[in-house]
Design a protein around this motif. Structure first.
Motif, PDB file in Angstrom:
ATOM      1  N   THR A   1      39.282  41.092  41.952  1.00  0.00           N
ATOM      2  CA  THR A   1      37.774  40.800  41.827  1.00  0.00           C
ATOM      3  C   THR A   1      37.366  39.489  42.320  1.00  0.00           C
ATOM      4  N   THR A   2      36.063  39.246  42.583  1.00  0.00           N
ATOM      5  CA  THR A   2      35.692  37.968  42.779  1.00  0.00           C
ATOM      6  C   THR A   2      35.123  37.077  41.598  1.00  0.00           C
ATOM      7  N   GLY A   3      35.210  37.667  40.535  1.00  0.00           N
ATOM      8  CA  GLY A   3      34.700  36.834  39.322  1.00  0.00           C
ATOM      9  C   GLY A   3      33.219  36.580  39.480  1.00  0.00           C
ATOM     10  N   ALA A   4      32.625  37.500  40.099  1.00  0.00           N
ATOM     11  CA  ALA A   4      30.870  37.104  40.043  1.00  0.00           C
ATOM     12  C   ALA A   4      30.211  37.326  38.892  1.00  0.00           C
ATOM     13  N   PRO A   5      29.530  36.316  38.287  1.00  0.00           N
ATOM     14  CA  PRO A   5      28.831  36.287  37.177  1.00  0.00           C
ATOM     15  C   PRO A   5      27.998  37.423  36.987  1.00  0.00           C
TER      16      PRO A   5
ATOM     17  N   ALA B   1      37.863  49.330  30.123  1.00  0.00           N
ATOM     18  CA  ALA B   1      38.393  48.706  31.240  1.00  0.00           C
ATOM     19  C   ALA B   1      37.690  47.402  31.481  1.00  0.00           C
ATOM     20  N   TYR B   2      38.568  46.634  31.974  1.00  0.00           N
ATOM     21  CA  TYR B   2      38.046  45.387  32.460  1.00  0.00           C
ATOM     22  C   TYR B   2      38.223  44.993  34.121  1.00  0.00           C
ATOM     23  N   SER B   3      36.758  45.105  34.691  1.00  0.00           N
ATOM     24  CA  SER B   3      37.086  44.873  36.257  1.00  0.00           C
ATOM     25  C   SER B   3      36.616  43.805  36.959  1.00  0.00           C
ATOM     26  N   GLY B   4      36.749  42.567  36.072  1.00  0.00           N
ATOM     27  CA  GLY B   4      36.419  41.652  36.307  1.00  0.00           C
ATOM     28  C   GLY B   4      35.098  40.840  36.266  1.00  0.00           C
ATOM     29  N   GLY B   5      34.265  41.519  35.363  1.00  0.00           N
ATOM     30  CA  GLY B   5      32.997  41.078  34.956  1.00  0.00           C
ATOM     31  C   GLY B   5      33.319  39.913  34.276  1.00  0.00           C
TER      32      GLY B   5
END
Length: 326
Positions: free
Chosen positions: A109-113, A244-248
Motif C-alpha cells: 500500500t502507499t500509506g496514503a492518509p 482487515a488492515y489495508s494500509g489505511g
C-alpha cells in the motif's frame, strides 16, 4: 508535548515467546534506554530527545534496518521505504514523501492518509483471556477450543467472565465501559471459547472468540492483540465479522515526542466500516472498539534527525467487538 498511551498487553502471554521463541528479541517497543538499532546513527550514550549529531552541516543518511520475520514462517518483504522530500542521496533525483509498506500479507500500500476521526481522549478498551492452567505450547502456538460453562460475571475495574472449561478455568478480562457491555450472560450458560496465541517477532499475538451456539449469529465477543488483525490461515476466525488492515493511515507522525502513526482497521459485516485507532463504531449489530492501531517510529533516530522517519517497526493492533442487543 503529547504523551501517547501504549497498548495494554497481558503479561502472561510472554510465556509463549520466551518458551517457544528464544531466538526472538526483547518484547515491546524501544525506549530511550535501549541501544540504537543498526544504521540509526545514534551514539549508545545518547538518550531520546537529548542526542546531538556527531557533526554539523551535511545531513546524515540513515538506512532502515531489516524488519523482523513474520511469526508464521512465511517469507515476507517487510521493507519500508521512506524519503524526506529532499534529493535522493543515491541517485540525486528528487523524490516525494510517499511511504510504501508491505503488510506481510502480500498487499503493498502507499500509506496514503485517510479521513480519520480524532482519537477519543482516555480511550482504554481491551479484552484478553487468562487460563488456569495454561494450554500447552506446541511449536510456536498455544491454543484452546472447547465448550465451557459460565460460572459468573464479575464487574470491578473490568468485566471478568469466568468460565469452567473442564480441565481448566478461563477468565475473559474485558476492559470496557458498562454501557458498552451489552452481553446478557447467565450462570450455567453453555458457551464456546476459542483462543489462539502465536509467538511473534516482538510480542505474542493472540485472538479469541466467545460464542453461544444456541443463537444466530453465534459470536458474542471477539478480541485481538496482534500485529495482524486476523490469524493467518484462518479467515473465518471472527465470522460473521471479518477484519482487515489495508494500509489505511491517519498520516505519519510529525512530533518527535509523539511517534505513533495512527492506523485504520476495516470491520465488515454486511457493510465495511473503517475504524481508526482509539475510536469505536457500530458494524452490523456489533460494537467495534479499536483500542490501539498504530505503527511506532523509533525515538533513537527521531531524537537526532527528526525529519527522517526510517526505522522499521511493525504494526500493532488491539481491538474487540461486542454483540449488541437486538
Amino acid at each position: 508535548m503529547t504523551a501517547r498511551r501504549l497498548p495494554r498487553r497481558s503479561p502472561l502471554f510472554v510465556s509463549l515467546v520466551l518458551a517457544a521463541c528464544p531466538q526472538q528479541g526483547e518484547l515491546g517497543v524501544y525506549t530511550d534506554t535501549d541501544p540504537p538499532p543498526p544504521g540509526s546513527g545514534t551514539d549508545p550514550g545518547d538518550t531520546a530527545g537529548t542526542g546531538a549529531p556527531d557533526s554539523v552541516g551535511e545531513p546524515t543518511e540513515t538506512t532502515a534496518p531489516e524488519g523482523p520475520p513474520a511469526s508464521t514462517g512465511e517469507p515476507v518483504d517487510d521493507t519500508t521505504t521512506t524519503t524526506t522530500g529532499e534529493d535522493d542521496t543515491t541517485t540525486g533525483e528528487p523524490v516525494d514523501d510517499t511511504t510504501t509498506t508491505t503488510t506481510g500479507e502480500g498487499d503493498t500500500t502507499t500509506g496514503a492518509p485517510v479521513d480519520c476521526a480524532p482519537a477519543e481522549p482516555g480511550f482504554d478498551h481491551s479484552a484478553a483471556v487468562i487460563f488456569e492452567p495454561w494450554p500447552d505450547i506446541v511449536g510456536n502456538e498455544q491454543s484452546f477450543a472447547g465448550d465451557c460453562t459460565l460460572i459468573e460475571v464479575v464487574q470491578d475495574v473490568s468485566f471478568q467472565i469466568v468460565l469452567d472449561c473442564g480441565d481448566r478455568e478461563a477468565t475473559l478480562d474485558v476492559r470496557v465501559e458498562p454501557a458498552e457491555f451489552a452481553l446478557g450472560l447467565a450462570p450455567g450458560q453453555s458457551l464456546e471459547l476459542r483462543w489462539l496465541a502465536r509467538g511473534g517477532s516482538w510480542w505474542t499475538n493472540q485472538w479469541f472468540t466467545l460464542r453461544d451456539l444456541a443463537v444466530e449469529p453465534s459470536l458474542l465477543l471477539a478480541g485481538l492483540e496482534s500485529d495482524a488483525v486476523e490469524p493467518q490461515g484462518l479467515p473465518d476466525f471472527f465470522a460473521p465479522l471479518s477484519l482487515a488492515y489495508s494500509g489505511g493511515s491517519c498520516g505519519p507522525p510529525t512530533d518527535c515526542h509523539d511517534p505513533f502513526e495512527r492506523l485504520v482497521v476495516e470491520f465488515t459485516h454486511g457493510e465495511t466500516v473503517p475504524i481508526a485507532d482509539a475510536t469505536r463504531a457500530d458494524v452490523g449489530g456489533y460494537r467495534a472498539l479499536v483500542n490501539f492501531a498504530g505503527r511506532f517510529h523509533d525515538l533513537h533516530t527521531m531524537a537526532r534527525e527528526c525529519k527522517q522517519w526510517t526505522d522499521w517497526i511493525p504494526e500493532y493492533f488491539q481491538a474487540m467487538a461486542i454483540r449488541q442487543p437486538r
